[in-house]
Write an enzyme that holds these catalytic residues in place. Structure first.
Site, PDB file in Angstrom:
ATOM      1  N   LEU A   1       1.602   2.088   2.997  1.00  0.00           N
ATOM      2  CA  LEU A   1       2.000   0.845   3.635  1.00  0.00           C
ATOM      3  C   LEU A   1       2.349   1.140   5.088  1.00  0.00           C
ATOM      4  O   LEU A   1       3.036   2.121   5.387  1.00  0.00           O
ATOM      5  CB  LEU A   1       3.219   0.228   2.938  1.00  0.00           C
ATOM      6  CG  LEU A   1       2.974  -0.550   1.643  1.00  0.00           C
ATOM      7  CD1 LEU A   1       4.313  -0.962   1.027  1.00  0.00           C
ATOM      8  CD2 LEU A   1       2.112  -1.783   1.882  1.00  0.00           C
ATOM      9  N   ASP A   2       1.888   0.291   6.008  1.00  0.00           N
ATOM     10  CA  ASP A   2       2.224   0.459   7.415  1.00  0.00           C
ATOM     11  C   ASP A   2       3.730   0.335   7.610  1.00  0.00           C
ATOM     12  O   ASP A   2       4.418  -0.337   6.830  1.00  0.00           O
ATOM     13  CB  ASP A   2       1.525  -0.607   8.259  1.00  0.00           C
ATOM     14  CG  ASP A   2       0.019  -0.474   8.233  1.00  0.00           C
ATOM     15  OD1 ASP A   2      -0.470   0.663   8.131  1.00  0.00           O
ATOM     16  OD2 ASP A   2      -0.671  -1.512   8.326  1.00  0.00           O
ATOM     17  N   PRO A   3       4.277   0.931   8.678  1.00  0.00           N
ATOM     18  CA  PRO A   3       5.714   0.789   8.942  1.00  0.00           C
ATOM     19  C   PRO A   3       6.185  -0.671   9.003  1.00  0.00           C
ATOM     20  O   PRO A   3       7.273  -0.990   8.536  1.00  0.00           O
ATOM     21  CB  PRO A   3       5.874   1.486  10.299  1.00  0.00           C
ATOM     22  CG  PRO A   3       4.811   2.539  10.292  1.00  0.00           C
ATOM     23  CD  PRO A   3       3.638   1.891   9.603  1.00  0.00           C
TER      24      PRO A   3
ATOM     25  N   ALA B   1       5.031  -3.157   7.335  1.00  0.00           N
ATOM     26  CA  ALA B   1       4.918  -3.803   6.025  1.00  0.00           C
ATOM     27  C   ALA B   1       6.095  -3.441   5.135  1.00  0.00           C
ATOM     28  O   ALA B   1       6.717  -2.388   5.268  1.00  0.00           O
ATOM     29  CB  ALA B   1       3.613  -3.407   5.353  1.00  0.00           C
TER      30      ALA B   1
ATOM     31  N   ARG C   1      -4.674  -6.847   7.674  1.00  0.00           N
ATOM     32  CA  ARG C   1      -4.711  -6.982   9.136  1.00  0.00           C
ATOM     33  C   ARG C   1      -6.108  -7.363   9.614  1.00  0.00           C
ATOM     34  O   ARG C   1      -6.263  -8.162  10.541  1.00  0.00           O
ATOM     35  CB  ARG C   1      -4.301  -5.676   9.798  1.00  0.00           C
ATOM     36  CG  ARG C   1      -2.821  -5.357   9.712  1.00  0.00           C
ATOM     37  CD  ARG C   1      -2.515  -4.072  10.435  1.00  0.00           C
ATOM     38  NE  ARG C   1      -3.048  -2.901   9.760  1.00  0.00           N
ATOM     39  CZ  ARG C   1      -3.383  -1.761  10.358  1.00  0.00           C
ATOM     40  NH1 ARG C   1      -3.285  -1.648  11.661  1.00  0.00           N
ATOM     41  NH2 ARG C   1      -3.825  -0.738   9.663  1.00  0.00           N
TER      42      ARG C   1
END
Length: 313
Positions: A42-44, A46, A191
């Site tokens: 997971l992206d930071p 998210a 995204r």
């Protein structure tokens, strides 16, 4: 009696602002164990469900990575960023005032992203290009060209809409925020969905919020806050057999059969032939011995799981 080392799958609700790698580091510290991995970054920016494999159960992660995902997100129409999310820098702020962003136009743009589609991942992603992460190349100003990939978006629905004005680099810009829910195959970039919807509408777009609510049959509702020191992390571990049972058919083994399978022998079982995986569990203590395939009534090991040992891992 020696305490067994931590072993299982941990469902974590990742907070905003930290990386998935940081979550793994926290789990290692709290469990006193080095062998911790995760299934699906997971992206930071998210939040939401991150599945961690602890100890021998890291061997299950291969079978968790490919599970379908569900996300809730907010897409901002009118502003594009270099990362396709709010962590990036604006690259265009054309607004929505001069574009057709009616509900019908938005639905047409969203509908084009449903089903089996070909998607070019976001440039700032963890995909490797010649052995280097795309986001590292992009941050150094190097050109990043990523190949499109086949993904499936089984649900992409707009659940809310808000029109307002934001300030970008000192200029007021009319935007439309879309709350959405997405069911998709592993490897789909939400995204990129936002980026492509914005491109179709001529407004540009990026994500301002992203939350993963489900991975396969697992829900964030059952996840823990790993940063809460009051949470008993060891008690929150889901047993490997329980996880496997939610994903695969099960064949039950007696003690002799379990030992033979653990020793790499092919043993007979009353189960239809299948390429697997099938979860082989013990009758006595419901322990996951391995994931197997079945051919001509014989179990063949895909992944073995070791017998629990002492805690000094």
């Amino acid at each position: 009696m020696l305490e067994t080392a931590p072993d299982g799958i941990l469902l974590v609700d990742k907070p905003q602002g930290i990386s998935s790698h940081r979550v793994v580091s926290i789990a290692r510290r709290r469990l006193g164990l080095k062998k911790v991995g995760h299934a699906g970054t997971l992206d930071p920016m998210a939040t939401g469900l991150l599945l961690l494999g602890i100890g021998p159960s890291t061997r299950l992660l291969t079978h968790l990575v490919g599970l379908g995902k569900t996300y809730t997100a907010t897409i901002r129409l009118g502003v594009a960023t270099d990362s396709d999310d709010a962590d990036g820098s604006p690259t265009a702020a054309v607004g929505t005032a001069a574009a057709d962003v009616s509900e019908a136009a938005v639905e047409a743009a969203v509908a084009a992203q449903r089903g089996a589609i070909s998607q070019v991942p976001s440039t700032v992603s963890a995909i490797k290009v010649d052995g280097r992460r795309a986001y590292d190349l992009a941050r150094k100003g190097e050109e990043v060209v990523l190949q499109s990939r086949a993904v499936t978006v089984s649900r992409f629905d707009v659940t809310g809409r808000d029109e307002h004005v934001v300030t970008v680099d000192g200029t007021d810009v009319a935007v439309v925020d879309l709350d959405v829910v997405v069911d998709c195959s592993s490897g789909t970039y939400v995204r990129a969905l936002a980026r492509d919807v914005g491109a179709a509408l001529g407004t540009g777009a990026h994500l301002t919020a992203l939350r993963r609510t489900d991975v396969g049959p697992f829900s964030v509702d059952d996840a823990i806050d790993l940063e809460d020191d009051a949470v008993d992390v060891r008690a929150a571990l889901a047993r490997p057999a329980d996880i496997a049972r939610r994903l695969f058919p099960v064949v039950t083994l007696d003690a002799i059969g379990a030992k033979d399978l653990a020793d790499g022998k092919r043993i007979s079982a009353d189960h239809p032939d299948t390429d697997g995986p099938v979860a082989a569990v013990t009758a006595r203590d419901d322990r996951l011995v391995g994931l197997v395939s079945v051919r001509r009534g014989l179990l063949r090991v895909i992944t073995n799981f070791p017998t629990p040992t002492g805690a000094n891992a």
